[in-house]
Design a protein around this motif. Structure first.
Motif: not given
Length: 244
Positions: A122-124, A160-165, A168-176
């Protein structure tokens, strides 16, 4: 003769967050058992309020958590419908699997393994919009804490916003998929804590969030990983100490 007054104590009122958890657990059991089948339309808010004797706020919070877990979906102007369970091997951790201190610590260990690396990505890769969403989540969290309201939803939104950032949708979908119940105090409150102690605890948690956001904002992957690892490791240790 008038009936003499009794000294029977009034039962303590359950907190809205506890009521929301009970409603989520009940609806999740109905969905997973098939009593509410995929595609079925959920009853109205008023019907849930009457059945469970809860407020509209509690019903909306419960539906929000079921949406975050991917169990229901709301179609604006139509209603809320059951989205699962699906027939595939979707990975889920339900409320029943987060009922003990050991369960919560195990979840935190999983989150450390996933979210720490996500913070570095996310930082990158974060955009200005990602940063704005994270800032809004932390502002909402701070406001909820100071007002004594349930801050779990805002806390989950930040992670969840860190995952979105990561972009990579897989990170976001996993936490969601895991949903807001992964936030430790969503499952295990410490009722022995005094109000002031709880307020100070939540302020410390939010200060840890701010450190994560600062590192992501300045595009420092190592700093973001370290800050999120510290935050989740502190959460794990706080839970361990609570059992002593």
């Amino acid at each position: 003769m008038p009936t003499p007054a009794t000294d029977t104590p009034t039962p303590p009122r359950r907190r809205p967050r506890t009521l929301a958890h009970e409603l989520v657990d009940s609806l999740e059991r109905r969905i997973r058992s098939g009593n509410l089948s995929a595609g079925a339309k959920l009853p109205t808010e008023a019907a849930f309020m009457a059945e469970f004797q809860v407020s509209r706020t509690v019903v909306r919070e419960a539906i929000s958590r079921l949406q975050a877990a991917g169990l229901v979906e709301t179609r604006h102007g139509v209603g809320t419908f059951v989205a699962g369970p699906s027939d595939d091997a979707t990975f889920r951790i339900g409320a029943a699997q987060l009922s003990t201190l050991q369960d919560v610590i195990a979840m935190l260990e999983l989150r450390i393994g996933v979210e720490v690396e996500a913070a570095g990505l996310a930082a990158q890769r974060r955009s200005a919009e990602n940063l704005a969403r994270m800032r809004a989540a932390l502002d909402a969290l701070a406001a909820a804490v100071e007002a004594g309201r349930d801050a779990v939803s805002a806390d989950f939104s930040f992670h969840l916003e860190i995952m979105r950032a990561t972009q990579n949708s897989h990170f976001f979908q996993l936490l969601q998929t895991l949903g807001p119940s992964i936030i430790p105090r969503a499952r295990l409150d410490a009722p022995a804590l005094l109000d002031e102690e709880r307020l100070n605890y939540l302020r410390r948690v939010n200060a840890e969030h701010e450190s994560v956001l600062d590192a992501i904002a300045r595009q420092d992957p190592d700093g973001a990983r370290a800050a999120l690892r510290t935050h989740l490791a502190n959460s794990r240790e706080r839970r361990r100490r609570s059992a002593v």
